[in-house]
Design an enzyme around this catalytic site. Structure first.
Site, PDB file in Angstrom:
ATOM      1  CB  SER A  64      -0.949   0.011   1.202  1.00 28.48           C
ATOM      2  OG  SER A  64      -2.007  -0.895   0.995  1.00 28.48           O
ATOM      3  CE  LYS A  67      -3.676   0.798  -0.995  1.00 30.97           C
ATOM      4  NZ  LYS A  67      -4.402   0.376   0.215  1.00 30.97           N
ATOM      5  CE1 TYR A 191      -4.749  -1.278  -4.080  1.00 30.89           C
ATOM      6  CE2 TYR A 191      -5.481  -3.553  -4.057  1.00 30.89           C
ATOM      7  CZ  TYR A 191      -5.068  -2.437  -3.384  1.00 30.89           C
ATOM      8  OH  TYR A 191      -4.969  -2.446  -2.020  1.00 30.89           O
ATOM      9  CE1 TYR A 243      -4.298   0.953   4.497  1.00 37.73           C
ATOM     10  CE2 TYR A 243      -2.790  -0.255   5.919  1.00 37.73           C
ATOM     11  CZ  TYR A 243      -3.181   0.160   4.659  1.00 37.73           C
ATOM     12  OH  TYR A 243      -2.447  -0.212   3.568  1.00 37.73           O
ATOM     13  CB  VAL A 261      -0.042  -5.781   4.419  1.00 38.56           C
ATOM     14  CG1 VAL A 261      -1.225  -5.012   4.967  1.00 38.56           C
ATOM     15  CG2 VAL A 261      -0.214  -6.114   2.948  1.00 38.56           C
TER      16      VAL A 261
END
Length: 310
Positions: A64, A67, A191, A243, A261
């Site tokens: 992530s 992103k 993605y 998050y 992760v």
């Protein structure tokens, strides 16, 4: 510089001795194979110095953290129109939660949860085939890090594709609200591959430098994004980058950061430099257990909290 070098060495030594290393992300089979004893840390300062400790030159799946780079690219393509399809608020829910999408009509809460990043991938697909979009992302990261060896780990991408049922659900659900313009499998293909980019701490710290340097590439001085946009991306990293553990990270570390992760975290200290840490074991929120502790120690040792007086 000697102070920073000592801080990194001390942190790496302490992390090597820790036994509370968290748990690797076994729900992505390829990530479950990573040695939890690994630890690396790197700092790339705005004046061109790079200092490292531990396993800082071993590549890992950035997941992530990608992103941050795709958001930067998508903002460059569509500007603030992007915010009509993605929010800017912390989610307060797990990164793969579907609950909020129902209440908010298929608009993801922010670009750093999975649903938001899938919409960003969909935005980047406009007028392109998935292979072209994936290539654009990899080229951008290589440019930022000044390293053409950065590549996608295709085994990780295949592993994500084979087990990404929750992400398929998120994409299909957003498609039902009209917030995906392409077939879900195409947006997801982009993605999954962006998440499977493999980088070392050194490379990742280098790639993040523009956010600490008013949007400019430190090597060339050329603008990657405007200073205002760099600040806005960093602000989203601070509020949404971990998050439902974002508030805790901001409280303890006090710098913009984005976790993945795969066990990596990218941190930004505006005006100073960028840093990357990697330890594969995760805490309950899906953020690197030791990576979070290491950045807290580093920020304290160097007085790098954005809330600290200068």
């Amino acid at each position: 510089m000697a102070e920073l070098e000592k801080a990194l060495a001390d942190i790496a030594a302490e992390m090597a001795a820790r036994t509370d290393r968290g748990n690797v992300a076994t729900y992505i089979p390829q990530l479950g194979k990573i040695d939890p004893q690994k630890f690396g840390i790197a700092v790339a300062t705005n004046d061109g110095s790079v200092l490292v400790a531990g396993d800082a030159d071993e590549a890992f799946s950035i997941q992530s953290i990608s992103k941050v780079f795709t958001l930067t690219l998508a903002l460059g393509e569509v500007g603030d129109a992007l915010w009509k399809r993605v929010g800017r608020e912390p989610s307060g829910n797990p990164f793969n939660s579907i609950v909020q999408l129902e209440h908010e009509n298929g608009i993801p809460r922010n670009p750093f949860i999975n649903a938001g990043a899938i919409v960003i991938s969909d935005i980047m697909l406009a007028g392109h085939r998935p292979r072209e979009t994936i290539g654009e992302i990899v080229r951008f990261v290589r440019f930022l890090a000044d390293d053409d060896t950065i590549a996608i780990d295709h085994a990780v991408a295949a592993s994500e594709q084979a087990t990404g049922f929750r992400n398929f659900a998120l994409a299909n659900y957003m498609k039902s609200f009209g917030n995906l313009r392409h077939p879900p499998e195409l947006s997801l293909g982009v993605y999954f591959h962006q998440c499977a980019i493999a980088m070392s701490c050194r490379q990742l710290a280098m790639a993040g430098r523009f956010l600490a340097n008013d949007g400019r590439h430190p090597e060339t001085g050329h603008s990657v994004v405007s200073a205002e946009r760099a600040r806005r991306i960093a602000s989203l990293m601070l509020t949404c980058g971990h998050y439902d553990g974002s508030g805790e990270f901001a409280f303890k570390v006090g710098i913009p950061g984005k976790s993945g992760v795969g066990g990596g975290i990218l941190g930004i200290v505006p005006g100073v430099g960028s840093m990357a840490v990697w330890s594969p074991g995760l805490n309950a929120n899906g953020n690197s257990q030791l990576g979070s502790i290491a950045l807290e120690m580093l920020a304290k040792a160097m007085n790098w909290s954005i809330f600290a007086p200068r």
